[in-house]
Write a protein that holds these residues in place. Structure first.
Motif, PDB file in Angstrom:
ATOM      1  N   LEU A  94      79.342  27.535  23.735  1.00  0.00           N
ATOM      2  CA  LEU A  94      80.228  26.493  24.248  1.00  0.00           C
ATOM      3  C   LEU A  94      81.341  27.150  25.058  1.00  0.00           C
ATOM      4  O   LEU A  94      81.840  28.215  24.688  1.00  0.00           O
ATOM      5  CB  LEU A  94      80.829  25.679  23.103  1.00  0.00           C
ATOM      6  CG  LEU A  94      79.847  24.957  22.171  1.00  0.00           C
ATOM      7  CD1 LEU A  94      80.592  24.336  21.001  1.00  0.00           C
ATOM      8  CD2 LEU A  94      79.072  23.888  22.933  1.00  0.00           C
ATOM      9  N   ARG A  95      81.708  26.486  26.144  1.00  0.00           N
ATOM     10  CA  ARG A  95      82.820  26.977  26.960  1.00  0.00           C
ATOM     11  C   ARG A  95      83.807  25.840  27.196  1.00  0.00           C
ATOM     12  O   ARG A  95      83.406  24.677  27.320  1.00  0.00           O
ATOM     13  CB  ARG A  95      82.310  27.514  28.305  1.00  0.00           C
ATOM     14  CG  ARG A  95      81.415  28.734  28.193  1.00  0.00           C
ATOM     15  CD  ARG A  95      81.031  29.263  29.571  1.00  0.00           C
ATOM     16  NE  ARG A  95      80.113  30.398  29.482  1.00  0.00           N
ATOM     17  CZ  ARG A  95      79.648  31.075  30.529  1.00  0.00           C
ATOM     18  NH1 ARG A  95      80.039  30.721  31.757  1.00  0.00           N
ATOM     19  NH2 ARG A  95      78.810  32.081  30.367  1.00  0.00           N
ATOM     20  N   CYS A  96      85.085  26.215  27.278  1.00  0.00           N
ATOM     21  CA  CYS A  96      86.123  25.237  27.563  1.00  0.00           C
ATOM     22  C   CYS A  96      87.034  25.778  28.656  1.00  0.00           C
ATOM     23  O   CYS A  96      87.477  26.934  28.584  1.00  0.00           O
ATOM     24  CB  CYS A  96      86.925  24.917  26.305  1.00  0.00           C
ATOM     25  SG  CYS A  96      85.976  23.981  25.076  1.00  0.00           S
ATOM     26  N   LYS A  97      87.298  24.947  29.675  1.00  0.00           N
ATOM     27  CA  LYS A  97      88.066  25.375  30.830  1.00  0.00           C
ATOM     28  C   LYS A  97      89.540  25.557  30.462  1.00  0.00           C
ATOM     29  O   LYS A  97      90.137  24.687  29.840  1.00  0.00           O
ATOM     30  CB  LYS A  97      87.944  24.342  31.957  1.00  0.00           C
ATOM     31  CG  LYS A  97      86.518  24.117  32.441  1.00  0.00           C
ATOM     32  CD  LYS A  97      86.479  22.999  33.471  1.00  0.00           C
ATOM     33  CE  LYS A  97      85.037  22.687  33.883  1.00  0.00           C
ATOM     34  NZ  LYS A  97      84.990  21.552  34.831  1.00  0.00           N
ATOM     35  N   GLY A  98      90.100  26.679  30.890  1.00  0.00           N
ATOM     36  CA  GLY A  98      91.518  26.933  30.650  1.00  0.00           C
ATOM     37  C   GLY A  98      91.784  28.405  30.412  1.00  0.00           C
ATOM     38  O   GLY A  98      90.904  29.143  29.956  1.00  0.00           O
TER      39      GLY A  98
END
Length: 375
Positions: A94-98
């Motif tokens: 999983l990846r999350c932008k920021g």
């Protein structure tokens, strides 16, 4: 002769003009070019007022932006749904932008410092990778953007992402438990949860009482089923106590969960209810004394004790022992009794004075004291 001829022509011309100028009542007035051919109506028409959006309406409020991406096996990126089903053994990324991302995942992975889990922060996104997944990893995975000022960071509520992942494993319809028997405390002032969570989204789950043997109805009022939590008792009472278990059915197979002992709690939540008692408040030199500090509280709430006594500054040797046990007070009521005992042998002058006990739990602390005099 010419004059009479001219007069005759004038008379004929006037007569023709009078004839052509008269309108027959049966004939309609000739329409002018571009004139509307629709007959006027006597109906009243309500004027339309353009709608103006309220500044505080939900449509005008900023919407939460999902920042989570699921990296597929083929390398494609996809926004995850609210729930995902993954075969156990597969890798989840999983990846999350920021540039600074906070993560939350099943506590099971933190409890054992699991090396299968990797959390990294890159320049433009945060990355969570779980390899060799098992049914026990089933749970909520979420992320959020952190807004930092120096060493202080807060959660950006507008930029978050989450998904609940079911890790399906052959022979495991329930998320595995660490024990074969567990205790659930029923507090009258808050919800209680029997944590029967499944690994298959489509599984049918029912709740059963061991004795007398019967299925417990889930009516949506007293008890509900939440796939992320289990069976939730909304307003627990003493009639709910007993031994229960869950049954799951999926794909033509069924499985029984571990058993849960439901105990009703008598003491309401709050700071410790504390008392202190000395074996004697007047002591002769050379005697031994005992001071007992007692707390009655919720069965699952731990209590810590601290002592201050006359010989504390001079490091007078004393013995301190902390214990706890569950007691049943009347039908269906369970209470945790926590005690701390301080023992002073060979009482001396410096031992006379105040013995102060402070009991603390997650909801606060209570301090009590007693005086022991040299006789």
């Amino acid at each position: 002769m010419k004059v009479w001829l001219l007069l005759g022509l004038l008379l004929v011309s006037e007569a023709l003009e009078n004839v052509t100028g008269q309108q027959s009542p049966k004939n309609k007035r000739p329409k002018e070019p571009g004139e509307n051919k629709i007959k006027p109506s006597n109906k009243k028409v309500k004027p339309k007022v353009p709608k103006i959006k309220d500044r505080d309406s939900p449509d005008s409020m900023p919407k939460t932006q999902s920042i989570m991406i699921h990296v597929m096996d083929n390398g494609r990126f996809q926004k995850p749904a609210a729930t995902l089903s993954v075969m156990a053994g597969q890798t989840v990324e999983l990846r999350c932008k920021g540039n600074k991302i906070g993560w939350s995942y099943p506590s099971y992975l933190d409890t054992f410092k699991d090396s299968r889990l990797s959390v990294k922060q890159h320049e433009r996104y945060g990355q969570l990778t779980l390899v060799n997944s098992t049914a026990a990893d089933t749970g909520e995975f979420s992320c959020w953007l952190q807004l930092c000022s120096g060493y202080i960071c807060t959660k950006d509520e507008a930029k978050t992402g989450s998904t609940y992942i079911f890790f399906t494993e052959k022979g495991e319809l329930f998320v595995p438990s660490a024990s074969y028997f567990d205790v659930v405390y029923l507090n009258p002032d808050r919800q209680a949860v029997v944590p029967c969570r499944v690994t298959v989204l489509s599984a049918k789950v029912t709740l059963h009482r061991e004795f007398p043997a019967k299925e417990i109805p889930v009516n949506g009022k007293d008890i509900i089923y939440d796939m992320k939590r289990g069976f939730v008792y909304l307003q627990p009472h003493s009639d709910h106590q007993g031994v229960v278990y869950c049954k799951a059915e999926a794909g033509g197979k069924s499985q029984i969960s571990v058993k849960y002992q439901l105990l009703y709690v008598e003491v309401p939540s709050g700071p410790p209810s504390t008392t202190i008692l000395a074996s004697s408040n007047k002591v002769n030199g050379g005697d031994d004394i005992i001071v007992l500090c007692t707390v009655l509280g919720e069965p699952d709430v731990e209590v810590e004790f601290r002592w201050i006594y006359p010989g504390h500054q001079s490091e007078r040797p004393v013995m301190i022992q902390d214990t706890w046990r569950l007691i049943h007070r009347g039908f269906g009521h369970t209470t945790r009794i926590s005690q701390s005992v301080i023992t002073v042998e060979d009482f001396e002058t410096i031992d006379a004075g105040y013995y102060i006990c402070t009991a603390q739990n997650l909801r606060g602390q209570t301090t009590v004291a007693t005086t022991i005099e040299f006789s």
